[in-house]
Design an enzyme around this catalytic site. Structure first.
Site, PDB file in Angstrom:
ATOM      1  N   GLY A 225      -2.407  49.097 105.928  1.00 45.82           N
ATOM      2  CA  GLY A 225      -1.737  48.307 104.881  1.00 45.82           C
ATOM      3  C   GLY A 225      -1.255  49.195 103.755  1.00 45.82           C
ATOM      4  O   GLY A 225      -0.590  50.212 103.998  1.00 45.82           O
ATOM      5  N   GLY A 228      -1.497  53.072 103.828  1.00 45.28           N
ATOM      6  CA  GLY A 228      -0.722  53.903 104.757  1.00 45.28           C
ATOM      7  C   GLY A 228      -1.238  53.812 106.181  1.00 45.28           C
ATOM      8  O   GLY A 228      -1.597  52.735 106.657  1.00 45.28           O
ATOM      9  N   ASP A 249       5.121  38.694 101.131  1.00 44.72           N
ATOM     10  CA  ASP A 249       4.647  38.121 102.397  1.00 44.72           C
ATOM     11  C   ASP A 249       4.483  39.277 103.395  1.00 44.72           C
ATOM     12  O   ASP A 249       5.463  39.899 103.787  1.00 44.72           O
ATOM     13  CB  ASP A 249       5.684  37.097 102.898  1.00 44.72           C
ATOM     14  CG  ASP A 249       5.277  36.454 104.225  1.00 44.72           C
ATOM     15  OD1 ASP A 249       4.170  36.733 104.719  1.00 44.72           O
ATOM     16  OD2 ASP A 249       6.082  35.664 104.751  1.00 44.72           O
ATOM     17  N   ASP A 255       4.108  44.657 112.844  1.00 47.89           N
ATOM     18  CA  ASP A 255       5.100  44.659 113.924  1.00 47.89           C
ATOM     19  C   ASP A 255       6.339  45.459 113.519  1.00 47.89           C
ATOM     20  O   ASP A 255       6.927  46.171 114.346  1.00 47.89           O
ATOM     21  CB  ASP A 255       5.492  43.221 114.277  1.00 47.89           C
ATOM     22  CG  ASP A 255       4.293  42.399 114.695  1.00 47.89           C
ATOM     23  OD1 ASP A 255       3.383  42.970 115.339  1.00 47.89           O
ATOM     24  OD2 ASP A 255       4.237  41.201 114.371  1.00 47.89           O
ATOM     25  N   GLY A 290       8.957  35.584 105.219  1.00 50.18           N
ATOM     26  CA  GLY A 290       9.251  35.323 106.637  1.00 50.18           C
ATOM     27  C   GLY A 290       8.813  36.484 107.504  1.00 50.18           C
ATOM     28  O   GLY A 290       8.376  37.523 107.010  1.00 50.18           O
TER      29      GLY A 290
HETATM   30  O1  RIB Z   1       2.063  39.890 113.488  1.00 52.87           O
HETATM   31  C1  RIB Z   1       2.581  38.675 113.017  1.00 52.87           C
HETATM   32  C2  RIB Z   1       2.701  37.700 114.150  1.00 52.87           C
HETATM   33  O2  RIB Z   1       1.419  37.378 114.626  1.00 52.87           O
HETATM   34  C3  RIB Z   1       3.335  36.390 113.796  1.00 52.87           C
HETATM   35  O3  RIB Z   1       4.712  36.395 113.979  1.00 52.87           O
HETATM   36  C4  RIB Z   1       2.597  35.395 114.674  1.00 52.87           C
HETATM   37  O4  RIB Z   1       3.421  34.707 115.552  1.00 52.87           O
HETATM   38  C5  RIB Z   1       1.523  36.208 115.381  1.00 52.87           C
HETATM   39  O5  RIB Z   1       1.911  36.572 116.637  1.00 52.87           O
END
Ligand code: RIB
Length: 310
Positions: A225, A228, A249, A255, A290
């Protein structure tokens, strides 16, 4: 001009139902929330979108449900320019969904109902083999059956394709199977669950990473987070700092990190350079609300990279 990276994701697709509020209801209580956001998510799909926004050509292998969300999810991939011919509809099941709760500091709590993601099998990987064989990098997460994750790692290994495994959400894997991947990228909570070692600081992350290496993994990256990330191999460890941002957010930041990391690596950067860039890319994603819609374009990223004088 550098060759365009080719990335494939064998992974999940969800619809995210994000609620923003200061407090959470107690049992039997009804309260008003502040704000709501509906969007496409799922760790696999998010990583695909991040890689695409960073400039890679991207293919997705996934299963969605035969409900309102399934066809909409396929359309979302297509509208982002992601190859979705192997995103198939599983009849009679729901699309994966994720109710997400974001607090005033931007931290999230996520509940995933896997739905059709559970139906992604090794046979789907075989069916997508011609597309998968042509990529530089395959990304995997743990929102699909682990059997499919292990099968895809073996596939990647046999074809000499770089394979990045994100063990999220945390489940204890067969380490022998995941050790064949090139990179293993958990966050603090996942690393903690996999080792039993608390990760509240970079020093604790170092111990945890060393423990993960004893399980046969070759390269471990623990994302931390706003602290780093930490890269660990048997040759040594290196901490990579985070960039200062004001988060609203954090959903999908991990990801964004992994999807962009895959692209920077495929462009020929070193691990450290790719991780540093991924760190800024993920940081920027937290400054907007989002999941996928918070991911910057490559142009936005490069502008910020320059502005920060790196
Ligand atoms: O890493 C975030 C994701 O975790 C969200 O988009 C949710 O769908 C879960 O898969």
């Amino acid at each position: 001009m550098a060759k365009q990276p080719k990335v494939a994701v064998v992974g999940s697709a969800n619809v995210d139902l994000i609620t923003f509020n200061d407090v959470f209801p107690r049992a039997g209580e009804t309260i008003f929330g502040k704000k709501f956001d509906l969007g496409f998510g799922g760790k696999g799909a998010n990583q695909a979108v991040a890689a695409r926004r960073c400039g890679a050509s991207v293919a997705m292998v996934a299963k969605v449900g035969s409900d309102l969300f399934g066809p909409a999810t396929i359309k979302n991939f297509e509208s982002q320019g992601i190859q979705a011919s192997h995103v198939r509809i599983a009849e009679g099941v729901s699309t994966g969904v994720a109710p997400i709760f974001v607090d005033p500091t931007g931290q999230n709590r996520i509940l995933v109902i896997k739905g059709a993601n559970e139906m992604l099998t090794p046979a789907d990987v075989d069916a997508a083999a011609p597309i998968l064989s042509a990529v530089d990098t395959i990304l995997l997460q743990f929102e699909i059956p682990l059997e499919t994750v292990y099968y895809t790692i073996k596939f990647a290994r046999s074809k000499g394709i770089r394979c990045i495994v994100n063990p999220a959400p945390a489940q204890m894997p067969e380490f022998q199977a995941v050790a064949a991947a090139d990179y293993f990228v958990p966050n603090e909570t996942e690393a903690e669950l996999l080792t039993g070692i608390h990760v509240h600081s970079v020093d604790e992350a170092r111990k945890c990473a060393a423990n993960l290496l004893t399980k046969g993994l070759s390269r471990v990256v623990i994302t931390l987070g706003d602290r780093g990330s930490l890269l660990a191999t048997n040759a040594g460890q290196e901490a990579i700092s985070a960039f200062k941002v004001t988060p609203v957010d954090t959903t999908g930041a991990g990801d964004a990190f992994i999807g962009s990391f895959a692209v920077f690596l495929a462009e020929g950067l070193t691990d450290k350079e790719a991780l540093t860039r991924a760190s800024l890319y993920a940081g920027l994603s937290t400054t907007r609300v989002g999941t996928q819609k918070s991911f910057p374009t490559r142009e936005e990223f490069e502008k910020e990279w320059k502005a920060r004088g790196i």
